[in-house]
Design a protein around this motif. Structure first.
Motif, PDB file in Angstrom:
ATOM      1  N   THR A   8     -15.304  -5.161  -6.739  1.00 33.33           N
ATOM      2  CA  THR A   8     -14.433  -4.154  -6.138  1.00 33.33           C
ATOM      3  C   THR A   8     -13.634  -4.750  -4.992  1.00 33.33           C
ATOM      4  O   THR A   8     -12.428  -4.510  -4.851  1.00 33.33           O
ATOM      5  CB  THR A   8     -15.264  -2.960  -5.628  1.00 33.33           C
ATOM      6  OG1 THR A   8     -15.977  -2.385  -6.721  1.00 33.33           O
ATOM      7  CG2 THR A   8     -14.364  -1.899  -5.009  1.00 33.33           C
ATOM      8  N   TYR A  11     -10.830  -6.843  -6.412  1.00 37.85           N
ATOM      9  CA  TYR A  11      -9.720  -6.037  -6.896  1.00 37.85           C
ATOM     10  C   TYR A  11      -8.856  -5.539  -5.731  1.00 37.85           C
ATOM     11  O   TYR A  11      -7.616  -5.584  -5.791  1.00 37.85           O
ATOM     12  CB  TYR A  11     -10.242  -4.833  -7.676  1.00 37.85           C
ATOM     13  CG  TYR A  11     -10.932  -5.194  -8.975  1.00 37.85           C
ATOM     14  CD1 TYR A  11     -10.608  -6.352  -9.670  1.00 37.85           C
ATOM     15  CD2 TYR A  11     -11.913  -4.360  -9.510  1.00 37.85           C
ATOM     16  CE1 TYR A  11     -11.248  -6.672 -10.854  1.00 37.85           C
ATOM     17  CE2 TYR A  11     -12.554  -4.669 -10.696  1.00 37.85           C
ATOM     18  CZ  TYR A  11     -12.221  -5.838 -11.368  1.00 37.85           C
ATOM     19  OH  TYR A  11     -12.850  -6.151 -12.544  1.00 37.85           O
ATOM     20  N   LEU A  12      -9.495  -5.051  -4.681  1.00 38.11           N
ATOM     21  CA  LEU A  12      -8.756  -4.553  -3.514  1.00 38.11           C
ATOM     22  C   LEU A  12      -7.979  -5.684  -2.854  1.00 38.11           C
ATOM     23  O   LEU A  12      -6.804  -5.518  -2.485  1.00 38.11           O
ATOM     24  CB  LEU A  12      -9.717  -3.920  -2.510  1.00 38.11           C
ATOM     25  CG  LEU A  12     -10.326  -2.562  -2.914  1.00 38.11           C
ATOM     26  CD1 LEU A  12     -11.387  -2.140  -1.914  1.00 38.11           C
ATOM     27  CD2 LEU A  12      -9.237  -1.498  -2.995  1.00 38.11           C
ATOM     28  N   GLY A  15      -5.064  -6.641  -5.094  1.00 34.17           N
ATOM     29  CA  GLY A  15      -4.058  -5.593  -5.105  1.00 34.17           C
ATOM     30  C   GLY A  15      -3.227  -5.578  -3.839  1.00 34.17           C
ATOM     31  O   GLY A  15      -1.991  -5.511  -3.887  1.00 34.17           O
ATOM     32  N   TRP A 218      -7.356  -4.558 -13.537  1.00 32.71           N
ATOM     33  CA  TRP A 218      -7.751  -3.780 -12.367  1.00 32.71           C
ATOM     34  C   TRP A 218      -7.007  -4.125 -11.075  1.00 32.71           C
ATOM     35  O   TRP A 218      -6.675  -3.229 -10.301  1.00 32.71           O
ATOM     36  CB  TRP A 218      -9.259  -3.866 -12.151  1.00 32.71           C
ATOM     37  CG  TRP A 218      -9.980  -2.802 -12.914  1.00 32.71           C
ATOM     38  CD1 TRP A 218     -10.710  -2.951 -14.052  1.00 32.71           C
ATOM     39  CD2 TRP A 218      -9.999  -1.411 -12.610  1.00 32.71           C
ATOM     40  NE1 TRP A 218     -11.185  -1.745 -14.486  1.00 32.71           N
ATOM     41  CE2 TRP A 218     -10.761  -0.767 -13.615  1.00 32.71           C
ATOM     42  CE3 TRP A 218      -9.440  -0.634 -11.600  1.00 32.71           C
ATOM     43  CZ2 TRP A 218     -10.980   0.600 -13.619  1.00 32.71           C
ATOM     44  CZ3 TRP A 218      -9.664   0.735 -11.609  1.00 32.71           C
ATOM     45  CH2 TRP A 218     -10.423   1.337 -12.598  1.00 32.71           C
ATOM     46  N   PRO A 219      -6.708  -5.396 -10.786  1.00 32.74           N
ATOM     47  CA  PRO A 219      -5.909  -5.666  -9.573  1.00 32.74           C
ATOM     48  C   PRO A 219      -4.533  -4.995  -9.616  1.00 32.74           C
ATOM     49  O   PRO A 219      -4.038  -4.509  -8.595  1.00 32.74           O
ATOM     50  CB  PRO A 219      -5.788  -7.192  -9.555  1.00 32.74           C
ATOM     51  CG  PRO A 219      -6.993  -7.666 -10.291  1.00 32.74           C
ATOM     52  CD  PRO A 219      -7.210  -6.654 -11.374  1.00 32.74           C
ATOM     53  N   THR A 222      -5.095  -1.312  -9.076  1.00 31.77           N
ATOM     54  CA  THR A 222      -5.343  -1.100  -7.640  1.00 31.77           C
ATOM     55  C   THR A 222      -4.037  -1.145  -6.863  1.00 31.77           C
ATOM     56  O   THR A 222      -3.794  -0.323  -5.960  1.00 31.77           O
ATOM     57  CB  THR A 222      -6.303  -2.175  -7.096  1.00 31.77           C
ATOM     58  OG1 THR A 222      -7.526  -2.134  -7.839  1.00 31.77           O
ATOM     59  CG2 THR A 222      -6.593  -1.944  -5.619  1.00 31.77           C
ATOM     60  N   GLU A 223      -3.181  -2.093  -7.210  1.00 33.22           N
ATOM     61  CA  GLU A 223      -1.867  -2.190  -6.563  1.00 33.22           C
ATOM     62  C   GLU A 223      -1.053  -0.920  -6.816  1.00 33.22           C
ATOM     63  O   GLU A 223      -0.443  -0.361  -5.882  1.00 33.22           O
ATOM     64  CB  GLU A 223      -1.119  -3.403  -7.114  1.00 33.22           C
ATOM     65  CG  GLU A 223       0.288  -3.571  -6.561  1.00 33.22           C
ATOM     66  CD  GLU A 223       1.026  -4.723  -7.208  1.00 33.22           C
ATOM     67  OE1 GLU A 223       2.232  -4.888  -6.912  1.00 33.22           O
ATOM     68  OE2 GLU A 223       0.412  -5.462  -8.015  1.00 33.22           O
ATOM     69  N   PHE A 225      -2.194   2.039  -7.522  1.00 30.96           N
ATOM     70  CA  PHE A 225      -2.822   3.150  -6.807  1.00 30.96           C
ATOM     71  C   PHE A 225      -2.396   3.155  -5.338  1.00 30.96           C
ATOM     72  O   PHE A 225      -2.050   4.204  -4.778  1.00 30.96           O
ATOM     73  CB  PHE A 225      -4.340   3.044  -6.907  1.00 30.96           C
ATOM     74  CG  PHE A 225      -5.065   4.020  -6.015  1.00 30.96           C
ATOM     75  CD1 PHE A 225      -5.175   5.352  -6.374  1.00 30.96           C
ATOM     76  CD2 PHE A 225      -5.618   3.596  -4.819  1.00 30.96           C
ATOM     77  CE1 PHE A 225      -5.833   6.258  -5.542  1.00 30.96           C
ATOM     78  CE2 PHE A 225      -6.278   4.487  -3.985  1.00 30.96           C
ATOM     79  CZ  PHE A 225      -6.379   5.818  -4.353  1.00 30.96           C
ATOM     80  N   ILE A 226      -2.418   1.992  -4.703  1.00 34.64           N
ATOM     81  CA  ILE A 226      -2.043   1.899  -3.285  1.00 34.64           C
ATOM     82  C   ILE A 226      -0.575   2.275  -3.097  1.00 34.64           C
ATOM     83  O   ILE A 226      -0.224   3.032  -2.185  1.00 34.64           O
ATOM     84  CB  ILE A 226      -2.313   0.478  -2.746  1.00 34.64           C
ATOM     85  CG1 ILE A 226      -3.820   0.192  -2.772  1.00 34.64           C
ATOM     86  CG2 ILE A 226      -1.769   0.334  -1.321  1.00 34.64           C
ATOM     87  CD1 ILE A 226      -4.179  -1.231  -2.413  1.00 34.64           C
ATOM     88  N   VAL A 283      -0.675   4.344 -11.008  1.00 29.95           N
ATOM     89  CA  VAL A 283      -1.650   3.774 -11.939  1.00 29.95           C
ATOM     90  C   VAL A 283      -1.093   3.759 -13.360  1.00 29.95           C
ATOM     91  O   VAL A 283      -1.239   2.764 -14.082  1.00 29.95           O
ATOM     92  CB  VAL A 283      -2.974   4.560 -11.872  1.00 29.95           C
ATOM     93  CG1 VAL A 283      -3.938   4.067 -12.944  1.00 29.95           C
ATOM     94  CG2 VAL A 283      -3.607   4.411 -10.496  1.00 29.95           C
ATOM     95  N   SER A 286       1.537   1.051 -13.756  1.00 32.44           N
ATOM     96  CA  SER A 286       0.918  -0.274 -13.811  1.00 32.44           C
ATOM     97  C   SER A 286       0.274  -0.520 -15.167  1.00 32.44           C
ATOM     98  O   SER A 286       0.397  -1.605 -15.744  1.00 32.44           O
ATOM     99  CB  SER A 286      -0.153  -0.391 -12.713  1.00 32.44           C
ATOM    100  OG  SER A 286       0.419  -0.236 -11.438  1.00 32.44           O
TER     101      SER A 286
END
Length: 296
Positions: A8, A11-12, A15, A218-219, A222-223, A225-226, A283, A286
């Protein structure tokens, strides 16, 4: 559990790092989300205020139920309970002959010609308020069947016009919001595709060394999502500020015939709507952008 936390964190980290490494694309993505949500939010607030105005006009579209002249005031008042139980009726208000005469004289006091009118010439009556004017015809029909009700009056033309306006406004708002959502998702997806295209070699190398699709995906998710979260929160703050400025100017111009709905009334649902759409666009965009590069 330790492995999950490490992944996790990875990924953060990736991202956030990608956002800064591709700052121009990230800024463009956020601006797209802000522009879309501001336009959509404006239409939502417009629809809310129009529906509120129509709701106010609906409240003024009162049914008058006139009581049989041979019934006493006590018997006339007793009909209120039966009227209140009628489908689509929200509340009833009893008006005596004397009160009806006072209102009539008040509306024509400049003429002074009705001061000697005898209250017995008028009838006791009820003001009946309905929950939804779309069903006012059915309500009138049911009220006419109540014993003791001599006749009922309502402006059906105005009622039908208000229902039509409300339906048109709601329909147009839904269509515009749906179109804007589709356009925003398309633009967001293509914007992220450009950023993904710049990193196609990085993705290809990761696939060559055996990285799974989810590990690669997932990265980017995550990007997205941010970016979606930042865009939705920024647009929410801007919309709140602009609406507050507009409401202040309406009040300063003393346009009391326009009562804007306070933003606090819709702030919570708009906040969660913006957050959900920001998440979905970020999301979703992406995910769509990566599909091309993750095909086996």
């Amino acid at each position: 559990m330790k492995w999950s936390r490490n992944r996790t964190g990875y990924y953060l980290k990736e991202g956030v790092s990608s956002i800064f490494n591709h700052s121009l694309m990230s800024f463009a993505s956020i601006c797209i989300i802000i522009a879309f949500l501001l336009i959509m939010g404006s239409f939502i607030l417009l629809a809310v205020n129009i529906n509120d105005i129509i709701g106010g006009l609906e409240d003024e579209n009162i049914i008058l139920a006139y009581i049989d002249e041979y019934l006493s005031e006590f018997e006339a008042r007793a009909l209120g309970a039966e009227l209140a139980r009628t489908a689509n009726v929200s509340r009833v208000n009893f008006i005596t002959r004397e009160e009806a005469l006072e209102r009539f004289i008040g509306r024509h006091e400049e003429t002074g010609r009705f001061a000697d009118v005898d209250p017995t010439w008028l009838r006791h009556r009820f003001e009946v308020f309905v929950e939804d004017i779309a069903f006012i015809s059915d309500t009138l029909h049911e009220m006419r069947t109540i014993y003791g009700i001599e006749r009922v009056n309502a402006n059906l033309t105005v009622a039908r016009a208000l229902v039509s306006v409300r339906t048109i406004v709601t329909g147009i708002s839904v269509v515009i919001i749906a179109v804007l959502l589709a356009i925003s998702l398309f633009i967001m997806s293509n914007t992220i595709k450009l950023a993904t295209y710049e990193r196609r070699e990085e993705i290809a190398i990761m696939r060559m060394v055996g990285a799974t699709n989810s590990f690669i995906r997932w990265p980017f998710i995550t990007e997205g999502f941010i970016l979606g979260f930042l865009g939705s929160m920024a647009s929410y703050a801007v919309l709140w500020s602009l609406y507050g400025i507009m409401a202040g100017r309406v009040y300063n111009f003393e346009a009391f015939f326009i009562n804007l709905v306070p933003f606090s009334v819709v702030s919570v649902p708009v906040f969660f709507l913006f957050a959900a759409i920001g998440f979905g666009v970020g999301v979703g965009g992406s995910g769509l952008a990566l599909n091309k590069y993750l095909k086996v």
